[in-house]
Design a protein around this motif. Structure first.
Motif, PDB file in Angstrom:
ATOM      1  N   ALA A 281      -7.582  39.149 -75.017  1.00 50.61           N
ATOM      2  CA  ALA A 281      -6.337  39.639 -74.357  1.00 50.61           C
ATOM      3  C   ALA A 281      -4.945  39.207 -75.128  1.00 50.61           C
ATOM      4  O   ALA A 281      -3.983  39.970 -75.284  1.00 50.61           O
ATOM      5  N   ARG A 285      -2.197  41.687 -76.707  1.00 50.15           N
ATOM      6  CA  ARG A 285      -0.731  41.456 -76.324  1.00 50.15           C
ATOM      7  C   ARG A 285      -0.037  41.512 -77.567  1.00 50.15           C
ATOM      8  O   ARG A 285       1.120  41.936 -77.356  1.00 50.15           O
ATOM      9  N   SER A 290       3.325  45.806 -73.767  1.00 54.42           N
ATOM     10  CA  SER A 290       3.038  45.078 -72.533  1.00 54.42           C
ATOM     11  C   SER A 290       1.770  45.280 -71.876  1.00 54.42           C
ATOM     12  O   SER A 290       1.120  46.334 -72.171  1.00 54.42           O
ATOM     13  N   ILE A 291       1.229  44.364 -71.306  1.00 52.05           N
ATOM     14  CA  ILE A 291      -0.030  44.445 -70.432  1.00 52.05           C
ATOM     15  C   ILE A 291       0.058  44.296 -68.878  1.00 52.05           C
ATOM     16  O   ILE A 291       0.861  43.375 -68.566  1.00 52.05           O
ATOM     17  N   TRP A 293      -1.847  44.070 -65.539  1.00 51.34           N
ATOM     18  CA  TRP A 293      -3.084  44.057 -64.796  1.00 51.34           C
ATOM     19  C   TRP A 293      -3.147  44.312 -63.402  1.00 51.34           C
ATOM     20  O   TRP A 293      -2.374  43.942 -62.580  1.00 51.34           O
ATOM     21  N   VAL A 313      -6.762  35.211 -68.795  1.00 53.23           N
ATOM     22  CA  VAL A 313      -6.051  36.268 -69.265  1.00 53.23           C
ATOM     23  C   VAL A 313      -4.565  36.301 -68.718  1.00 53.23           C
ATOM     24  O   VAL A 313      -3.651  36.745 -69.381  1.00 53.23           O
ATOM     25  N   HIS A 316      -1.558  35.957 -70.870  1.00 53.82           N
ATOM     26  CA  HIS A 316      -1.069  37.064 -71.953  1.00 53.82           C
ATOM     27  C   HIS A 316      -1.072  38.391 -71.236  1.00 53.82           C
ATOM     28  O   HIS A 316      -0.512  39.495 -71.894  1.00 53.82           O
ATOM     29  N   VAL A 317      -0.603  38.424 -69.800  1.00 53.29           N
ATOM     30  CA  VAL A 317      -0.397  39.229 -69.191  1.00 53.29           C
ATOM     31  C   VAL A 317       1.149  39.322 -68.700  1.00 53.29           C
ATOM     32  O   VAL A 317       1.400  38.090 -68.365  1.00 53.29           O
ATOM     33  N   ASP A 318       1.693  40.456 -68.698  1.00 49.99           N
ATOM     34  CA  ASP A 318       2.931  40.430 -68.426  1.00 49.99           C
ATOM     35  C   ASP A 318       3.392  40.683 -67.145  1.00 49.99           C
ATOM     36  O   ASP A 318       4.139  40.332 -66.517  1.00 49.99           O
ATOM     37  N   ILE A 320       1.064  41.374 -63.144  1.00 52.48           N
ATOM     38  CA  ILE A 320      -0.133  41.330 -62.158  1.00 52.48           C
ATOM     39  C   ILE A 320       0.234  42.053 -61.071  1.00 52.48           C
ATOM     40  O   ILE A 320       1.060  41.673 -60.278  1.00 52.48           O
TER      41      ILE A 320
END
Length: 339
Positions: A281, A285, A290-291, A293, A313, A316-318, A320
């Motif tokens: 992840a 990134r 961007s990620i 989820w 994760v 590292h996630v922008d 959710i």
């Protein structure tokens, strides 16, 4: 009752002013057995005998009135705003958990998807185009002056050409995600139709599978059938870490993930090593814009990202977001639009 709701929902996809449409909508939803058909036919004939739907002026509110002829020839009016009923049922469907839809409701959800508005974010490309303001376009000004025998022809401006930013779907197709994965792929199909050259779709289970080719088929059901034929691990286990590693090594570093918005749809139940998932992840990134989820349980009461996969994760996630209703899918597209 549920059958009445199904009947009204069916009318939403048909022409309520067309008597055969109303007949078949009612027969397919209100009749539970062959014995019901005779009763239904008799009641339908009695109810719609003498129906007279007048043209409604455009400046008046639309309220439909059913008129039936009862005993003794007395006309009975039942003023029911069917348009309001249909809108109400549609609104209920938009908030239903897609994992709990009946087969008929699932078909209605397909109709909603077909009308879903999609607007992808744009980014500036290297190429430039004429514009009414911005940077001076010196070469264009020189060419214009030459066409006018050296006389000044006015200022010319340019800007960097805008194009849709790439969007990548990575959909978890493990057993726990099966009902949600089906609708996420339907959403991906709709997004792909708006920008065919800027959308990639993969599934992740025990292995990584690219299904972008199936998304090219315009008919949704045929597209899903084509995707199903190439997905070998539908409703199996989950190895997200290995799947992300395969995506990055084979596709991501070659350009698909660079500057892209990556949408990962998963509930976070990881059978593999969570630390590997976290590492991949982080790699993803660094490549992507961007990620986002999508967790189908995000919008439910009591949700907390306590699964090992989710915990790995999170740094590292922008974003959710939820992914369990049609409304949640609309909100997902809004997040993507403004990333």
């Amino acid at each position: 009752s549920v059958r009445v709701e199904d009947f009204v929902a069916a009318l939403d996809a048909l022409d309520v002013m067309h008597k055969p449409d109303v007949y078949w909508a009612g027969r397919s939803t209100m009749c539970a057995s062959p014995d019901d058909i005779e009763i239904y036919d008799r009641l339908f004939s009695e109810w719609f005998s003498g129906i007279n739907v007048a043209r409604v002026p455009a400046n008046e509110s639309v309220t439909m009135s059913h008129t039936s002829v009862g005993d003794g020839g007395i006309a009975m009016d039942d003023d029911v705003d069917e348009l309001t009923m249909v809108a109400s049922v549609t609104e209920l469907l938009r908030h239903r958990d897609v994992a709990k839809l009946s087969p008929f409701e699932a078909r209605q959800m397909t109709w909603l998807f077909s009308r879903l508005r999609v607007s992808l974010p744009r980014r500036a490309s290297r190429r430039r185009e004429p514009f009414h303001r911005g940077e001076l376009d010196i070469p264009a000004m020189v060419r214009a002056d030459m066409r006018h025998a050296g006389e000044p022809a006015g200022l010319r401006f340019q800007r960097r050409r805008l194009k849709p930013r790439r969007v990548v779907f990575l959909v978890d197709v493990s057993k726990s995600m099966t009902p949600y994965a089906d609708h996420m792929i339907r959403l991906a199909h709709r997004v792909y139709a708006t920008a065919p050259n800027r959308v990639e779709v993969f599934t992740v289970g025990t292995r990584l599978t690219r299904i972008t080719r199936a998304m090219r088929i315009r008919d949704l059901e045929q597209s899903l059938e084509a995707a199903g034929r190439v997905i070998p691990d539908w409703s199996g286990g989950t190895r997200l870490g290995e799947g992300l590693a395969a995506f990055i090594d084979r596709w991501g570093r070659r350009g698909i993930a660079r500057g892209a918005i990556v949408i990962i749809a998963s509930d976070g139940w990881e059978r593999g090593d969570p630390s590997l998932l976290g590492e991949q992840a982080a790699r993803l990134r660094r490549l992507s814009k961007s990620i986002v989820w999508v967790n189908p349980h995000r919008g439910k009461a009591g949700f907390a990202p306590i699964q090992q996969g989710m915990l790995a994760v999170l740094p590292h996630v922008d974003h959710i977001v939820a992914g369990h209703t049609f409304t949640a899918f609309e909100e997902l597209l809004e997040v993507v639009k403004h990333v």
